[in-house]
Enzyme design. Sequence first.
Site, PDB file in Angstrom:
ATOM      1  N   HIS A 173       0.819  -1.267  -0.071  1.00 60.30           N
ATOM      2  CA  HIS A 173      -0.213   0.135  -0.118  1.00 60.30           C
ATOM      3  C   HIS A 173       0.697   1.309  -0.226  1.00 60.30           C
ATOM      4  O   HIS A 173       0.526   2.290   0.691  1.00 60.30           O
ATOM      5  CB  HIS A 173      -1.037  -0.005   1.116  1.00 60.30           C
ATOM      6  N   SER A 295      17.956  18.017 -17.957  1.00 56.86           N
ATOM      7  CA  SER A 295      16.935  19.168 -18.268  1.00 56.86           C
ATOM      8  C   SER A 295      17.452  20.069 -19.064  1.00 56.86           C
ATOM      9  O   SER A 295      18.670  20.297 -19.114  1.00 56.86           O
ATOM     10  CB  SER A 295      16.467  19.740 -17.137  1.00 56.86           C
ATOM     11  N   LYS A 301      19.825  18.342 -12.935  1.00 54.95           N
ATOM     12  CA  LYS A 301      18.609  16.974 -13.078  1.00 54.95           C
ATOM     13  C   LYS A 301      19.306  15.801 -13.841  1.00 54.95           C
ATOM     14  O   LYS A 301      20.045  15.801 -14.513  1.00 54.95           O
ATOM     15  CB  LYS A 301      17.449  17.435 -14.015  1.00 54.95           C
ATOM     16  N   GLU A 308      10.326   6.213 -17.481  1.00 53.59           N
ATOM     17  CA  GLU A 308       8.979   6.776 -17.701  1.00 53.59           C
ATOM     18  C   GLU A 308       8.550   6.463 -19.167  1.00 53.59           C
ATOM     19  O   GLU A 308       7.203   6.505 -19.204  1.00 53.59           O
ATOM     20  CB  GLU A 308       9.142   8.400 -17.382  1.00 53.59           C
TER      21      GLU A 308
END
Length: 509
Positions: A173, A295, A301, A308
């Site tokens: 969870h 980035s 970054k 993704e």
Amino acid sequence: MSNGRETKVSAPVWSHSPEETGEIRERLVAFCAGRDVEPLPACDEALLHEDLATNEASTLALCAAGVFSRKEAAEICSALQHLRREIEQGYIRLDPRYEDVHINIEELLRAYAGEVAGKIHSGRSRNDQVACDIRLWQRDRVLAHLGNLIETIRAFIQRAEAEKATVMPGFSHHQRAFVTTFGHLLAAHAEAWLRDVERGLALFSRINRCPLGAAAGFGTSWPIDRDQLASFLGFEGLIENSLDAVSSRLEVEADVAGWIALWMTHCSALAQDLILFSMEEFRWVCLSPETTTGSSIMPQKRNPDFAEVIKGKTALAHGALASLLSLGKGQPSGYHRDSQYSKQIGQDLWGEAFQIPEILRIVIETAELDRERMRAATRGGFLEAAEWADYIAREAKIPFREVYTAIGQAVDRARKKGRLDARTVNATLKERGISYRVDEKAAARFESPEGLLAARATKGSPNPSLAEAHLTRLRSEVEKHAKAIRAAERKISAAEKSRLAEIARLAKG
């Protein structure tokens, strides 16, 4: 990039990886950019090799049936040899005037061999041709993909072996639940992928059946040996019923899409694990610079774009499966032109999925772990609570649910302290009317993550002492499946070698 001059871009503006890792970086960029910068070829151009193979097999079957004279056989087989060389060298482009790959190849053969090429379509329809082409094309990709899965599973298992004692919290969870190991997590992904391999091998067996010779779906009066056709193409057997042979064309692509969609769901779960554990808030996993992107504005970054992208591609795979099933749901038996739209869906799906095993293999092999932070994250959060309940119920021989309630109350009492101890637990047991007490020596087993793991006694649990047996079984399964894949590849290769040798013999006249 083209601006009319020769331009070389050594790396993206956001690249943080050293020059020696450029090859990995290029593969990652290509994977993530995909169709943003790379066009897709025409669907039927992707089937050139497969349609040539069906023409070679059909020619040999027609020669055996006496349809071609010796002179005609030499002419058409010589033309097939010439066409194969042209295709392999990348010289052939389809002419839209001829509608599809089948008529394009027939016209090319006519240009090479003359009107005798018109005989090659005897006893054949584009219905069984395209059904056969698709099975050949999908069969090769399934086998290649299975081989790639095997290599990545090996990498999972190797890293799981190295990290079998690397403790970390396990989650339920989205909350810390119990102590586990990073090796156990990777072994779980390896086992899921092994089931994907098992499903893929079963899928391969269903695909590896020959529809050629079914013609338009109702057979043919030409004396063609369909078993011989199947043998020439390395199929395991026939789709015997001629109507089913052409009606099942879309089923092949939907079957493949279902397999890929489920496997990519497993990939998406691994991708999400890597995203979470590499976040600044966790910092358990440090992804290598060559597998991350950056980035265009924020220099600090290090983005897990590959993960993704995998999640996004998974959504496309699910959509492709739904589209293919929808195409087939309203069709009666036989071939219908709306089936044609399955081809681009089936091919595009492979374009999205095929590189994923290699990308994930590189990521797993190159990622670094902060083992101290992972171990520190097992402190607090009462990850030991379940083991306290198990131990007391087992030693006191009282119902687990009774102890479960008591330990829940003990946790509430110990919130500020952040962990359970013998004093708090015993006080709660006394209040609940449970006579059993835990001594300090027994309580010590709950104080370290290693002690909690050592108590895990069931097969397949994250106890490091049990991990080797599990990993050994996984390795055995991997090698068994790898052997089956190699055997299938050898059979197909042998069939092609035999087919081409027979074409060469007949070409000599």
